[in-house]
Write an enzyme that holds these catalytic residues in place. Structure first.
Site, PDB file in Angstrom:
ATOM      1  N   LYS A 127      99.898  58.981  39.710  1.00 27.82           N
ATOM      2  CA  LYS A 127     100.496  59.453  38.449  1.00 27.82           C
ATOM      3  C   LYS A 127     100.395  58.455  37.300  1.00 27.82           C
ATOM      4  O   LYS A 127     101.235  58.442  36.405  1.00 27.82           O
ATOM      5  CB  LYS A 127     101.972  59.868  38.669  1.00 27.82           C
ATOM      6  N   THR A 178      95.063  58.818  36.776  1.00 27.95           N
ATOM      7  CA  THR A 178      93.880  58.987  37.629  1.00 27.95           C
ATOM      8  C   THR A 178      92.961  60.094  37.118  1.00 27.95           C
ATOM      9  O   THR A 178      91.743  59.913  37.003  1.00 27.95           O
ATOM     10  CB  THR A 178      94.331  59.360  39.065  1.00 27.95           C
ATOM     11  N   THR A 179      93.551  61.261  36.836  1.00 31.18           N
ATOM     12  CA  THR A 179      92.745  62.423  36.452  1.00 31.18           C
ATOM     13  C   THR A 179      91.978  62.127  35.162  1.00 31.18           C
ATOM     14  O   THR A 179      90.803  62.492  35.021  1.00 31.18           O
ATOM     15  CB  THR A 179      93.664  63.648  36.258  1.00 31.18           C
ATOM     16  N   TRP A 180      92.641  61.453  34.252  1.00 29.10           N
ATOM     17  CA  TRP A 180      92.008  61.098  32.978  1.00 29.10           C
ATOM     18  C   TRP A 180      90.872  60.098  33.196  1.00 29.10           C
ATOM     19  O   TRP A 180      89.756  60.259  32.689  1.00 29.10           O
ATOM     20  CB  TRP A 180      93.074  60.514  32.042  1.00 29.10           C
ATOM     21  N   HIS A 232      93.370  55.466  45.916  1.00 34.57           N
ATOM     22  CA  HIS A 232      94.746  55.090  45.566  1.00 34.57           C
ATOM     23  C   HIS A 232      95.188  53.878  46.397  1.00 34.57           C
ATOM     24  O   HIS A 232      96.332  53.440  46.291  1.00 34.57           O
ATOM     25  CB  HIS A 232      95.705  56.242  45.881  1.00 34.57           C
ATOM     26  N   SER A 237     106.621  61.463  36.026  1.00 32.12           N
ATOM     27  CA  SER A 237     105.450  62.275  36.354  1.00 32.12           C
ATOM     28  C   SER A 237     105.442  62.616  37.850  1.00 32.12           C
ATOM     29  O   SER A 237     105.215  63.760  38.249  1.00 32.12           O
ATOM     30  CB  SER A 237     104.180  61.501  35.970  1.00 32.12           C
ATOM     31  N   ARG A 256     100.491  67.997  33.055  1.00 32.31           N
ATOM     32  CA  ARG A 256     101.848  68.418  32.719  1.00 32.31           C
ATOM     33  C   ARG A 256     102.067  68.243  31.224  1.00 32.31           C
ATOM     34  O   ARG A 256     102.026  69.190  30.457  1.00 32.31           O
ATOM     35  CB  ARG A 256     102.871  67.620  33.542  1.00 32.31           C
TER      36      ARG A 256
HETATM   37  P1  PAP Z   1      97.199  61.699  40.549  1.00 33.25           P
HETATM   38  O1  PAP Z   1      97.482  60.264  40.808  1.00 33.25           O
HETATM   39  O2  PAP Z   1      97.973  62.628  41.442  1.00 33.25           O
HETATM   40  O3  PAP Z   1      95.741  62.012  40.518  1.00 33.25           O
HETATM   41  P2  PAP Z   1      97.384  61.325  37.728  1.00 33.25           P
HETATM   42  O4  PAP Z   1      96.227  62.018  37.140  1.00 33.25           O
HETATM   43  O5  PAP Z   1      97.304  59.849  37.902  1.00 33.25           O
HETATM   44  O6  PAP Z   1      97.775  62.019  39.097  1.00 33.25           O
HETATM   45  O7  PAP Z   1      98.675  61.558  36.851  1.00 33.25           O
HETATM   46  C1  PAP Z   1      98.960  62.742  36.223  1.00 33.25           C
HETATM   47  C2  PAP Z   1      99.478  62.369  34.852  1.00 33.25           C
HETATM   48  O8  PAP Z   1      98.372  62.157  33.966  1.00 33.25           O
HETATM   49  C3  PAP Z   1     100.280  63.508  34.263  1.00 33.25           C
HETATM   50  O9  PAP Z   1     101.248  62.865  33.433  1.00 33.25           O
HETATM   51  P3  PAP Z   1     102.626  63.570  33.016  1.00 33.25           P
HETATM   52  O10 PAP Z   1     103.266  64.099  34.247  1.00 33.25           O
HETATM   53  O11 PAP Z   1     103.430  62.484  32.372  1.00 33.25           O
HETATM   54  O12 PAP Z   1     102.273  64.639  32.045  1.00 33.25           O
HETATM   55  C4  PAP Z   1      99.225  64.244  33.474  1.00 33.25           C
HETATM   56  O13 PAP Z   1      99.754  65.085  32.479  1.00 33.25           O
HETATM   57  C5  PAP Z   1      98.445  63.092  32.883  1.00 33.25           C
HETATM   58  N1  PAP Z   1      97.082  63.481  32.494  1.00 33.25           N
HETATM   59  C6  PAP Z   1      96.208  64.253  33.177  1.00 33.25           C
HETATM   60  N2  PAP Z   1      95.067  64.394  32.499  1.00 33.25           N
HETATM   61  C7  PAP Z   1      95.208  63.697  31.343  1.00 33.25           C
HETATM   62  C8  PAP Z   1      94.367  63.486  30.204  1.00 33.25           C
HETATM   63  N3  PAP Z   1      93.161  64.022  30.129  1.00 33.25           N
HETATM   64  N4  PAP Z   1      94.843  62.724  29.200  1.00 33.25           N
HETATM   65  C9  PAP Z   1      96.073  62.167  29.268  1.00 33.25           C
HETATM   66  N5  PAP Z   1      96.919  62.341  30.304  1.00 33.25           N
HETATM   67  C10 PAP Z   1      96.505  63.094  31.341  1.00 33.25           C
END
Ligand code: PAP
Length: 307
Positions: free
Chosen positions: A70, A73-75, A126, A157, A273
């Site tokens: 959280k 990672t996805t970004w 991870h 998150s 989210r």
């Molecule tokens: P993971 O470790 O399970 O893969 P991860 O992608 O690290 O999850 O975290 C998700 C967070 O990154 C979410 O944050 P939030 O709950 O505070 O909203 C998600 O919204 C955010 N996120 C995903 N994609 C993007 C993006 N393209 N730009 C910015 N934030 C992002």
């Protein structure tokens, strides 16, 4: 056979540790998690992690993305796919589909894809730095890009994520869980500290990013990532195009991310989210926030890390 040299079968490891005897704890009142090498893991990931550590052979052109949960990672996966692979796979596929988490392949609904095996290999984990394969740590040119995030935003998150995929859980209990470190890939503070210290010792090997810095100055940071992985971006236009392709607003609204699923029981939409900095202020009481800040000070101040 695409993943044959990423995680080879456990029987090939010379001396395979067993995970049956490892300590367990309850997580989110919903599942067990397992303690191994100072960190907590989903029980299904411990064997793949052990096997990855004991059998993986790094190549000099490998790029390993790393993060605890959280923190962005996805970004980071999206950006790396755009930087290192030119076609816009994100238009039709979730980034986790093309760049699965190495130790999590057992939970993937699809086999490991070519993105991980085409040269340069692009991987994500991870896992904490201390359990990475020696071959990756000692490879003279394999690179690691780590992303960290403010612990309070990470916790919020995580709370939303596990509330949606496991069961609703009181925030007070989630704070306890985060502060005690008994959560997936926890303790958070140790995970981040390990990569931070290593990145300070070997800045040419590990690029340490912060989610907040990426939000604040995305153009500079994306150019920096691209240079670090040996694929500098030619023009500002190109940087802007990549940022748009990977933007939260775009990805969140794509059909595949509204309705698809790459991981078993995890809808793609749960990775998108709010994507903001400071959302913790809407949830944590001052006491909860201070408890986490105190841990940050205790664990990170002395090593010069401020998240
Ligand atoms: P993971 O470790 O399970 O893969 P991860 O992608 O690290 O999850 O975290 C998700 C967070 O990154 C979410 O944050 P939030 O709950 O505070 O909203 C998600 O919204 C955010 N996120 C995903 N994609 C993007 C993006 N393209 N730009 C910015 N934030 C992002």
């Amino acid at each position: 056979m695409e993943n044959s040299n990423l995680i080879t079968s456990s029987s090939q490891s010379e001396k395979h540790e067993e995970d049956d005897e490892l300590p367990k704890a309850r997580f989110w009142d919903a599942m067990d998690i397992t303690y191994w090498e100072g960190f907590w893991f989903d029980p299904g990931l411990v064997k793949p992690a052990m096997t990855f550590r004991s059998t993986f052979t790094a190549r000099n052109d490998d790029v390993l993305l790393a993060s605890t949960m959280k923190t962005g990672t996805t970004w980071l996966k999206s950006l790396a796919l755009c930087i290192l692979r030119n076609d816009d796979v994100l238009a039709t596929d979730n980034p986790h589909f093309h760049l699965p988490t190495v130790e999590g392949v057992a939970y993937s609904t699809k086999p490991l894809l070519a993105a991980a095996t085409a040269a340069p290999r692009l991987l994500h984990t991870h896992l904490p730095y201390s359990v990475l394969p020696d071959s990756l740590k000692t490879s003279p040119a394999a690179k690691i890009v780590y992303i960290a995030r403010n612990p309070k935003d990470t916790l919020i998150s995580m709370w939303h994520f596990f509330n949606s995929i496991l069961r609703p859980f009181p925030l007070e209990a989630a704070v306890d869980c985060f502060c005690s470190g008994v959560h997936h890939y926890g303790p958070f503070f140790d995970h981040v500290a390990e990569y931070w210290i290593e990145s300070r010792n070997r800045p040419e090997k590990i690029l340490f990013l912060k989610y907040e810095e990426l939000k604040n100055d995305p153009k500079s940071l994306v150019s920096k990532i691209a240079e670090f992985v040996g694929k500098p971006i030619g023009s500002e236009d190109e940087v802007e195009k990549i940022l748009w392709k990977c933007s939260f607003e775009r990805l969140k609204n794509l059909e595949v991310n509204k309705n698809g699923s790459v991981l078993v029981n995890v809808p793609n939409k749960s990775f998108f989210r709010k994507g903001e900095v400071g959302d913790w202020k809407n949830y944590l009481t001052p006491e909860m926030a201070e408890r986490i800040d105190q841990l940050s000070r205790d664990r990170h101040e002395a090593i010069g890390l401020f998240l």
